[in-house]
Scaffold this motif. Structure first.
Motif, PDB file in Angstrom:
ATOM      1  N   LEU A   1       0.845  -1.191   0.000  1.00  0.00           N
ATOM      2  CA  LEU A   1       0.000   0.000   0.000  1.00  0.00           C
ATOM      3  C   LEU A   1       0.886   1.248   0.000  1.00  0.00           C
ATOM      4  O   LEU A   1       2.119   1.156  -0.021  1.00  0.00           O
ATOM      5  N   ASP A   2       0.245   2.404   0.051  1.00  0.00           N
ATOM      6  CA  ASP A   2       0.915   3.704   0.049  1.00  0.00           C
ATOM      7  C   ASP A   2       2.127   3.707   0.991  1.00  0.00           C
ATOM      8  O   ASP A   2       2.024   3.340   2.161  1.00  0.00           O
ATOM      9  N   GLY A   3       3.279   4.134   0.460  1.00  0.00           N
ATOM     10  CA  GLY A   3       4.490   4.162   1.271  1.00  0.00           C
ATOM     11  C   GLY A   3       4.426   5.102   2.450  1.00  0.00           C
ATOM     12  O   GLY A   3       5.201   4.981   3.399  1.00  0.00           O
ATOM     13  N   GLY A   4       3.473   6.040   2.425  1.00  0.00           N
ATOM     14  CA  GLY A   4       3.345   6.996   3.524  1.00  0.00           C
ATOM     15  C   GLY A   4       2.977   6.352   4.837  1.00  0.00           C
ATOM     16  O   GLY A   4       3.199   6.947   5.902  1.00  0.00           O
ATOM     17  N   ILE A   5       2.414   5.156   4.829  1.00  0.00           N
ATOM     18  CA  ILE A   5       2.015   4.508   6.079  1.00  0.00           C
ATOM     19  C   ILE A   5       3.213   4.043   6.883  1.00  0.00           C
ATOM     20  O   ILE A   5       3.086   3.762   8.080  1.00  0.00           O
ATOM     21  N   THR A   6       4.376   3.946   6.245  1.00  0.00           N
ATOM     22  CA  THR A   6       5.580   3.499   6.959  1.00  0.00           C
ATOM     23  C   THR A   6       6.706   4.523   6.941  1.00  0.00           C
ATOM     24  O   THR A   6       7.545   4.541   7.828  1.00  0.00           O
ATOM     25  N   ASP A   7       6.752   5.379   5.916  1.00  0.00           N
ATOM     26  CA  ASP A   7       7.799   6.402   5.819  1.00  0.00           C
ATOM     27  C   ASP A   7       7.364   7.420   4.777  1.00  0.00           C
ATOM     28  O   ASP A   7       7.568   7.216   3.582  1.00  0.00           O
ATOM     29  N   ASN A   8       6.769   8.513   5.205  1.00  0.00           N
ATOM     30  CA  ASN A   8       6.224   9.484   4.258  1.00  0.00           C
ATOM     31  C   ASN A   8       7.289  10.382   3.640  1.00  0.00           C
ATOM     32  O   ASN A   8       7.000  11.153   2.729  1.00  0.00           O
ATOM     33  N   LEU A   9       8.520  10.312   4.114  1.00  0.00           N
ATOM     34  CA  LEU A   9       9.602  11.113   3.540  1.00  0.00           C
ATOM     35  C   LEU A   9      10.381  10.371   2.458  1.00  0.00           C
ATOM     36  O   LEU A   9      11.101  10.982   1.674  1.00  0.00           O
ATOM     37  N   GLY A  10      10.289   9.036   2.448  1.00  0.00           N
ATOM     38  CA  GLY A  10      11.129   8.262   1.535  1.00  0.00           C
ATOM     39  C   GLY A  10      12.579   8.273   1.950  1.00  0.00           C
ATOM     40  O   GLY A  10      13.482   8.119   1.118  1.00  0.00           O
ATOM     41  N   LEU A  11      12.829   8.409   3.245  1.00  0.00           N
ATOM     42  CA  LEU A  11      14.189   8.604   3.743  1.00  0.00           C
ATOM     43  C   LEU A  11      14.834   7.321   4.264  1.00  0.00           C
ATOM     44  O   LEU A  11      16.053   7.238   4.368  1.00  0.00           O
ATOM     45  N   SER A  12      14.032   6.311   4.583  1.00  0.00           N
ATOM     46  CA  SER A  12      14.565   5.111   5.235  1.00  0.00           C
ATOM     47  C   SER A  12      15.646   4.421   4.411  1.00  0.00           C
ATOM     48  O   SER A  12      16.738   4.120   4.920  1.00  0.00           O
ATOM     49  N   GLU A  13      15.363   4.157   3.144  1.00  0.00           N
ATOM     50  CA  GLU A  13      16.323   3.411   2.326  1.00  0.00           C
ATOM     51  C   GLU A  13      17.587   4.211   2.046  1.00  0.00           C
ATOM     52  O   GLU A  13      18.698   3.653   2.159  1.00  0.00           O
ATOM     53  N   PRO A  14      17.532   5.509   1.695  1.00  0.00           N
ATOM     54  CA  PRO A  14      18.783   6.261   1.539  1.00  0.00           C
ATOM     55  C   PRO A  14      19.625   6.283   2.805  1.00  0.00           C
ATOM     56  O   PRO A  14      20.860   6.187   2.735  1.00  0.00           O
ATOM     57  N   LEU A  15      18.977   6.421   3.971  1.00  0.00           N
ATOM     58  CA  LEU A  15      19.744   6.405   5.219  1.00  0.00           C
ATOM     59  C   LEU A  15      20.442   5.074   5.412  1.00  0.00           C
ATOM     60  O   LEU A  15      21.591   5.012   5.870  1.00  0.00           O
TER      61      LEU A  15
ATOM     62  N   SER B   1      -5.543   9.813  13.573  1.00  0.00           N
ATOM     63  CA  SER B   1      -4.625   8.754  13.987  1.00  0.00           C
ATOM     64  C   SER B   1      -3.579   8.472  12.913  1.00  0.00           C
ATOM     65  O   SER B   1      -2.410   8.210  13.213  1.00  0.00           O
ATOM     66  N   THR B   2      -4.000   8.537  11.645  1.00  0.00           N
ATOM     67  CA  THR B   2      -3.046   8.339  10.545  1.00  0.00           C
ATOM     68  C   THR B   2      -1.998   9.444  10.527  1.00  0.00           C
ATOM     69  O   THR B   2      -0.796   9.194  10.371  1.00  0.00           O
ATOM     70  N   SER B   3      -2.447  10.697  10.686  1.00  0.00           N
ATOM     71  CA  SER B   3      -1.517  11.825  10.669  1.00  0.00           C
ATOM     72  C   SER B   3      -0.524  11.743  11.815  1.00  0.00           C
ATOM     73  O   SER B   3       0.665  12.043  11.649  1.00  0.00           O
ATOM     74  N   SER B   4      -0.995  11.315  12.982  1.00  0.00           N
ATOM     75  CA  SER B   4      -0.107  11.203  14.133  1.00  0.00           C
ATOM     76  C   SER B   4       0.991  10.179  13.877  1.00  0.00           C
ATOM     77  O   SER B   4       2.167  10.410  14.203  1.00  0.00           O
ATOM     78  N   ALA B   5       0.614   9.040  13.283  1.00  0.00           N
ATOM     79  CA  ALA B   5       1.607   8.003  12.993  1.00  0.00           C
ATOM     80  C   ALA B   5       2.618   8.490  11.956  1.00  0.00           C
ATOM     81  O   ALA B   5       3.832   8.268  12.085  1.00  0.00           O
ATOM     82  N   ILE B   6       2.118   9.169  10.909  1.00  0.00           N
ATOM     83  CA  ILE B   6       3.010   9.672   9.857  1.00  0.00           C
ATOM     84  C   ILE B   6       3.974  10.705  10.432  1.00  0.00           C
ATOM     85  O   ILE B   6       5.184  10.673  10.163  1.00  0.00           O
ATOM     86  N   ASP B   7       3.447  11.645  11.223  1.00  0.00           N
ATOM     87  CA  ASP B   7       4.298  12.688  11.792  1.00  0.00           C
ATOM     88  C   ASP B   7       5.327  12.099  12.755  1.00  0.00           C
ATOM     89  O   ASP B   7       6.487  12.528  12.771  1.00  0.00           O
ATOM     90  N   GLY B   8       4.901  11.116  13.560  1.00  0.00           N
ATOM     91  CA  GLY B   8       5.841  10.499  14.491  1.00  0.00           C
ATOM     92  C   GLY B   8       6.998   9.835  13.768  1.00  0.00           C
ATOM     93  O   GLY B   8       8.165   9.983  14.156  1.00  0.00           O
ATOM     94  N   THR B   9       6.695   9.105  12.678  1.00  0.00           N
ATOM     95  CA  THR B   9       7.751   8.465  11.881  1.00  0.00           C
ATOM     96  C   THR B   9       8.637   9.503  11.215  1.00  0.00           C
ATOM     97  O   THR B   9       9.861   9.349  11.155  1.00  0.00           O
ATOM     98  N   THR B  10       8.026  10.574  10.709  1.00  0.00           N
ATOM     99  CA  THR B  10       8.785  11.625  10.027  1.00  0.00           C
ATOM    100  C   THR B  10       9.808  12.258  10.955  1.00  0.00           C
ATOM    101  O   THR B  10      10.984  12.398  10.608  1.00  0.00           O
ATOM    102  N   TYR B  11       9.373  12.650  12.153  1.00  0.00           N
ATOM    103  CA  TYR B  11      10.307  13.289  13.087  1.00  0.00           C
ATOM    104  C   TYR B  11      11.380  12.313  13.549  1.00  0.00           C
ATOM    105  O   TYR B  11      12.535  12.696  13.765  1.00  0.00           O
ATOM    106  N   GLY B  12      11.008  11.036  13.688  1.00  0.00           N
ATOM    107  CA  GLY B  12      12.010  10.035  14.050  1.00  0.00           C
ATOM    108  C   GLY B  12      13.074   9.890  12.984  1.00  0.00           C
ATOM    109  O   GLY B  12      14.272   9.772  13.286  1.00  0.00           O
ATOM    110  N   LEU B  13      12.670   9.913  11.713  1.00  0.00           N
ATOM    111  CA  LEU B  13      13.631   9.805  10.614  1.00  0.00           C
ATOM    112  C   LEU B  13      14.509  11.043  10.519  1.00  0.00           C
ATOM    113  O   LEU B  13      15.711  10.950  10.202  1.00  0.00           O
ATOM    114  N   LEU B  14      13.939  12.217  10.782  1.00  0.00           N
ATOM    115  CA  LEU B  14      14.754  13.439  10.760  1.00  0.00           C
ATOM    116  C   LEU B  14      15.799  13.415  11.868  1.00  0.00           C
ATOM    117  O   LEU B  14      16.940  13.852  11.664  1.00  0.00           O
ATOM    118  N   ASP B  15      15.423  12.914  13.037  1.00  0.00           N
ATOM    119  CA  ASP B  15      16.397  12.769  14.119  1.00  0.00           C
ATOM    120  C   ASP B  15      17.505  11.797  13.720  1.00  0.00           C
ATOM    121  O   ASP B  15      18.684  12.034  13.996  1.00  0.00           O
TER     122      ASP B  15
END
Length: 424
Positions: free
Chosen positions: A318-332, A397-411
Motif C-alpha cells: 500500500l501507500d508508502g506513507g504509512i511506513t515512511d512518508n519522507l522516503g528517507l529510510s532506504e537512503p539512510l 490517527s493516521t496523521s499522528s503516525a506519519i508525523d511520528g515516523t517523520t520526526y524520528g527519521l529526521l532525528d
C-alpha cells in the motif's frame, strides 16, 4: 456453434478468476546485473553524493517535487553542472513517486510534459471514470482485477504506458539518478523499496516490473485503493546459486550484533529473513538477544525451506506513507550500513559501498535534499466537547503516525550526518 461459444465463455470466466502476476521470477541472481545503484549511469561527479527524497501528499506532493527539481536545476557546481544532473539517489513516496519516476525516465527536459499530461489534468476524474465503468465493476469481484488497477490505468494513460519497465531506466544512456520507489508492506509493517536488492529476497526480477504498477503501489491510498500484490518466489534455485551455504552477509552480520547496540539493523535483517521463506537456523539462536555465528551455518540449515503453509507467498503493498512518508529510510540505510550494496569505484579502482567510500574520502561531499509536502494544518477538534467522528478519528490517527515516523527519521538523519562528518 453453441458448444464453441460456451467453451470460449468458460475459458474467459476461468481466466477472470486468476489473480494477475505482476512480477517475474528471477532466473539468475547476479549482483552486477539488474537495476542496482552501480549498474546505471548516474553522472560524472564521483566525489559528491547527492540524495534527494520526495514525500507523499497526492498531486500537491508531485507538484512541489516538480518545483523543487526546477529550483535545484538552477543551482550548479563550480563547473556549471546543474545539481539535477548529479542526483545519485532519488527516493520517493506516493505522490512524490509520480514526479520521481518520470524524472528518472525522462530527465529534467521531461518536466514540462509531466506538468501538461498529469499535474494539470483531472487524474481523480480518471479514477472515478474507471471505477464507474460497468465492465470494470463486473470484473471487480474477481481476483483478476482490483481497485489498484484504476490507478495503474491512469498512470499508463497519462505518463508511462504499459510497456515501460525498470529495464528502461537501466538502459538509459543519459545520466539518471538511482530511483527508489517506496511502498508499505502491509504484513511486515515496514517500507518496501522497489530495489533489486529487495527483489533478490523474493527471487524476482525488478527490471521486468512495470513502472506504472510500482508507482501505483507507492501511491495506493489505504481504503480508497486496494493493495498491489507481488508474488514471492523464494526460496529458489537462483538464490542457492548466488548464496551457497548461507544467506547474504547483509542479513547475517546485523543479526550477529547486540539487540541493544544495533536495534534498527537487527530489525531490518530479521524482516529481510522473513522474505526468504527459509527456516530460521537453530545455529543462530542464542537466548533471543544475541546470535552466535562463530561458525558458518550448515548448508542443510540454509537450504531448509519453510513448509508451504508457513511461507510469505505474497507481498501486499500500500501507500508508502504509512511506513515512511519522507522516503528517507532506504537512503539512510545505504549511506550508513557497512553491508549495504550501493557500490562504486574508488580512486584506487576498488569497488566499495558508500560507507567505505566516505571513510576513504572518495566521497567528499554528501548532500541531502528533502521535499516534504506534508500539510501542517491546525486542528480545531480540541475546541469542541464532542468526540471526533469516524473520519476525523481515522485521519487524526493516521496523521499522528506519519508525523511520528517523520520526526524520528529526521532525528536519525541528524545522527547519521554527524557520523558521516566524523568518518569523512
Amino acid at each position: 456453434m453453441t458448444g464453441r461459444v460456451a467453451a470460449v465463455l468458460l475459458m474467459m470466466a476461468v481466466a477472470a478468476c486468476a489473480a494477475p502476476t505482476r512480477n517475474a521470477e528471477l532466473a539468475v541472481l547476479d549482483v552486477d546485473a539488474g537495476y542496482r545503484f552501480h549498474t546505471i549511469n548516474r553522472g560524472s561527479r564521483d566525489d559528491a553524493l547527492v540524495v534527494m527524497t520526495m514525500s507523499g501528499g497526492g498531486t500537491r506532493a508531485a507538484t512541489l517535487a516538480t518545483g523543487a527539481l526546477r529550483g535545484l536545476h538552477a543551482a550548479t557546481f563550480d563547473d556549471g553542472t546543474p545539481l539535477t544532473a548529479e542526483i545519485d539517489i532519488l527516493s520517493s513516496v506516493s505522490g512524490g513517486s509520480v514526479t520521481a519516476a518520470y524524472f528518472a525516465r525522462h530527465g529534467y527536459d521531461g518536466l514540462a510534459t509531466l506538468e501538461d499530461n498529469f499535474l494539470r489534468q483531472n487524474v481523480i476524474g480518471d479514477l472515478f471514470e474507471a471505477g464507474l465503468n460497468p465492465a470494470n465493476l463486473a470484473r471487480l469481484p474477481t481476483p483478476a482485477y482490483a481497485r489498484i488497477d484504476w490507478l495503474v490505468a491512469a498512470f499508463r494513460k497519462r505518463l508511462f504506458g504499459a510497456e515501460v519497465r525498470f529495464e528502461a531506466l537501466l538502459n538509459e544512456a543519459a545520466p539518471r539518478p538511482y530511483l527508489i520507489l517506496n511502498a508499505g508492506d502491509v504484513t511486515a509493517e515496514t517500507p518496501f523499496p522497489f530495489t533489486q536488492d529487495r527483489f533478490d529476497l523474493i527471487c524476482s526480477d525488478l527490471s521486468k516490473m512495470e513502472l506504472s504498477q510500482a508507482v501505483a503501489a507507492s501511491a495506493a491510498f489505504p481504503g480508497a485503493l486496494s493493495a498491489l500484490t507481488l508474488t514471492n518466489y523464494s526460496p529458489c534455485a537462483a538464490q542457492d546459486a548466488a548464496w551457497p551455504g548461507h544467506p547474504p552477509l547483509r542479513i547475517i552480520n546485523p543479526l550477529s550484533t547486540s539487540a541493544y547496540g544495533n536495534p534498527q539493523g537487527r530489525r531490518r535483517a530479521a524482516r529481510d529473513w522473513g522474505y526468504l521463506n527459509r527456516a530460521y537456523p537453530d545455529d543462530y539462536l542464542d537466548d533471543g538477544v544475541r546470535i552466535d555465528i562463530s561458525r558458518p551455518p550448515r548448508r542443510k540449515d540454509w537450504q531448509r525451506a519453510l513448509p508451504a503453509d508457513e511461507r510469505r507467498q505474497f507481498i501486499h503493498l500500500l501507500d508508502g506513507g504509512i511506513t515512511d512518508n519522507l522516503g528517507l529510510s532506504e537512503p539512510l540505510y545505504l549511506v550508513s550500513a557497512s553491508n549495504a550494496q550501493a557500490l562504486m569505484r574508488g580512486r584506487d579502482g576498488a569497488r566499495k559501498n558508500l560507507v567505505q567510500s566516505i571513510c576513504a574520502r572518495d566521497i567528499r561531499t554528501v548532500l541531502f535534499v528533502m521535499v516534504n509536502a506534508r500539510a501542517d494544518r491546525q486542528s480545531d477538534l480540541d475546541r469542541s466537547a464532542s468526540p471526533p467522528g469516524i473520519v476525523a478519528s481515522i485521519f487524526g490517527s493516521t496523521s499522528s503516525a506519519i508525523d511520528g515516523t517523520t520526526y524520528g527519521l529526521l532525528d536519525r538523519l541528524e545522527t547519521v550526518t554527524k557520523e558521516l562528518v566524523r568518518l569523512g
